[in-house]
Design a protein around this motif. Structure first.
Motif, PDB file in Angstrom:
ATOM      1  N   MET A  55      -4.555  20.370   6.336  1.00 56.04           N
ATOM      2  CA  MET A  55      -5.732  21.216   6.204  1.00 56.04           C
ATOM      3  C   MET A  55      -5.289  22.657   5.989  1.00 56.04           C
ATOM      4  N   ALA A  56      -5.889  23.348   5.054  1.00 56.76           N
ATOM      5  CA  ALA A  56      -5.546  24.734   4.749  1.00 56.76           C
ATOM      6  C   ALA A  56      -6.082  25.657   5.838  1.00 56.76           C
ATOM      7  N   SER A  57      -5.338  26.698   6.109  1.00 59.74           N
ATOM      8  CA  SER A  57      -5.741  27.679   7.114  1.00 59.74           C
ATOM      9  C   SER A  57      -6.917  28.506   6.592  1.00 59.74           C
ATOM     10  N   PRO A  58      -7.895  28.811   7.454  1.00 62.65           N
ATOM     11  CA  PRO A  58      -9.011  29.653   7.011  1.00 62.65           C
ATOM     12  C   PRO A  58      -8.569  31.096   6.764  1.00 62.65           C
ATOM     13  N   LEU A  59      -7.340  31.428   7.153  1.00 63.68           N
ATOM     14  CA  LEU A  59      -6.834  32.781   6.932  1.00 63.68           C
ATOM     15  C   LEU A  59      -5.945  32.880   5.697  1.00 63.68           C
ATOM     16  N   VAL A  60      -5.899  31.824   4.902  1.00 67.45           N
ATOM     17  CA  VAL A  60      -5.255  31.898   3.586  1.00 67.45           C
ATOM     18  C   VAL A  60      -6.390  31.950   2.576  1.00 67.45           C
ATOM     19  N   VAL A  61      -6.496  33.103   1.890  1.00 64.34           N
ATOM     20  CA  VAL A  61      -7.648  33.355   1.032  1.00 64.34           C
ATOM     21  C   VAL A  61      -7.213  33.366  -0.432  1.00 64.34           C
ATOM     22  N   ASN A  62      -7.917  32.600  -1.245  1.00 63.45           N
ATOM     23  CA  ASN A  62      -7.676  32.598  -2.679  1.00 63.45           C
ATOM     24  C   ASN A  62      -8.329  33.858  -3.264  1.00 63.45           C
ATOM     25  N   VAL A  63      -7.528  34.694  -3.945  1.00 63.69           N
ATOM     26  CA  VAL A  63      -8.025  35.976  -4.448  1.00 63.69           C
ATOM     27  C   VAL A  63      -7.930  36.080  -5.962  1.00 63.69           C
ATOM     28  N   VAL A  64      -7.837  34.956  -6.657  1.00 65.64           N
ATOM     29  CA  VAL A  64      -7.682  34.991  -8.106  1.00 65.64           C
ATOM     30  C   VAL A  64      -8.863  35.698  -8.782  1.00 65.64           C
ATOM     31  N   GLU A  65     -10.080  35.457  -8.313  1.00 64.19           N
ATOM     32  CA  GLU A  65     -11.258  36.123  -8.894  1.00 64.19           C
ATOM     33  C   GLU A  65     -11.262  37.617  -8.596  1.00 64.19           C
ATOM     34  N   LEU A  66     -10.831  37.996  -7.412  1.00 67.06           N
ATOM     35  CA  LEU A  66     -10.764  39.424  -7.066  1.00 67.06           C
ATOM     36  C   LEU A  66      -9.743  40.142  -7.943  1.00 67.06           C
ATOM     37  N   LEU A  67      -8.614  39.507  -8.196  1.00 68.42           N
ATOM     38  CA  LEU A  67      -7.569  40.127  -8.996  1.00 68.42           C
ATOM     39  C   LEU A  67      -7.998  40.310 -10.452  1.00 68.42           C
ATOM     40  N   ARG A  68      -8.885  39.463 -10.939  1.00 65.44           N
ATOM     41  CA  ARG A  68      -9.368  39.563 -12.320  1.00 65.44           C
ATOM     42  C   ARG A  68     -10.389  40.674 -12.497  1.00 65.44           C
ATOM     43  N   SER A  69     -11.105  41.029 -11.425  1.00 66.53           N
ATOM     44  CA  SER A  69     -12.211  41.992 -11.539  1.00 66.53           C
ATOM     45  C   SER A  69     -12.085  43.095 -10.484  1.00 66.53           C
ATOM     46  N   PRO A  70     -11.363  44.170 -10.799  1.00 68.77           N
ATOM     47  CA  PRO A  70     -11.287  45.280  -9.841  1.00 68.77           C
ATOM     48  C   PRO A  70     -12.688  45.798  -9.502  1.00 68.77           C
ATOM     49  N   GLY A  71     -12.871  46.119  -8.242  1.00 71.73           N
ATOM     50  CA  GLY A  71     -14.168  46.606  -7.768  1.00 71.73           C
ATOM     51  C   GLY A  71     -15.012  45.538  -7.104  1.00 71.73           C
ATOM     52  N   THR A  72     -14.570  44.288  -7.148  1.00 69.34           N
ATOM     53  CA  THR A  72     -15.334  43.213  -6.512  1.00 69.34           C
ATOM     54  C   THR A  72     -14.860  43.027  -5.074  1.00 69.34           C
ATOM     55  N   GLY A  73     -15.666  42.339  -4.306  1.00 75.47           N
ATOM     56  CA  GLY A  73     -15.334  42.148  -2.903  1.00 75.47           C
ATOM     57  C   GLY A  73     -15.605  40.734  -2.427  1.00 75.47           C
ATOM     58  N   LYS A  74     -15.080  40.466  -1.252  1.00 77.05           N
ATOM     59  CA  LYS A  74     -15.249  39.140  -0.640  1.00 77.05           C
ATOM     60  C   LYS A  74     -15.173  39.327   0.872  1.00 77.05           C
TER      61      LYS A  74
END
Length: 169
Positions: free
Chosen positions: A1-20
């Motif tokens: 099971m993946a840790s909830p503290l490992v976050v996929n940020v591929v979408e954030l890296l594509r669009s500066p100024g976005t948040g999660k």
């Protein structure tokens, strides 16, 4: 099971100024603090990830429970602390204080562990005005005076005390 503290940020890296937002509760045992002061209770992580042109900022708070002994009276102390964090993650580490982004993912575990451990009190107090214990009998002075005679001075310092008070003879 993946840790909830490992976050996929591929979408954030594509669009500066976005948040999660990351709002999770993780067992302290899963974070492997390696410090007996951190109590095995859930650690609450509430973070906001914001994409920049050269990385991702991670800001928010971490709440954890710690336990120890009062440094003055040795009474048990247990408290929930909240640590504010503001960190930078980068693919190419330009900033010496930045954390790495690996495989378009951010592993928040080391950052959470580090910030909690740094925030642990080195000399906790049960209360700010804790009077401590009597150095003679060991009675808790929070319960009132112990009745011991207050020492007039340390005989090892008698020669220096004589220099401080001029002789009346």
């Amino acid at each position: 099971m993946a840790s909830p503290l490992v976050v996929n940020v591929v979408e954030l890296l594509r669009s500066p100024g976005t948040g999660k937002d990351v709002d999770v509760s993780v067992d302290a045992a899963d974070l492997d603090f390696g410090d007996a002061r951190v109590v095995d209770e859930p650690v609450t992580v509430q973070l906001r990830l914001e994409s920049l042109s050269n990385g991702i900022t991670v800001a928010g708070s971490i709440a954890a429970t710690w336990a120890g002994e009062c440094r003055r009276c040795l009474a048990p102390v247990r408290e929930r602390m909240t640590v504010e964090v503001d960190e930078l993650y980068q693919r190419n580490l330009e900033d010496p204080d930045a954390h790495p982004i690996a495989n378009d993912q951010i592993d928040l575990v080391p950052m959470v562990r580090e910030n909690v451990l740094v925030a642990l009190p080195l000399g906790p107090l049960c209360r700010p005005d804790c009077p401590g214990i009597c150095p003679q009998c060991g009675a808790d002075l929070a319960d009132g005076p112990c009745g011991c005679e207050v020492p007039t001075g340390d005989p090892r310092w008698a020669a220096l005390d004589a220099l401080r008070r001029p002789d009346d003879d």
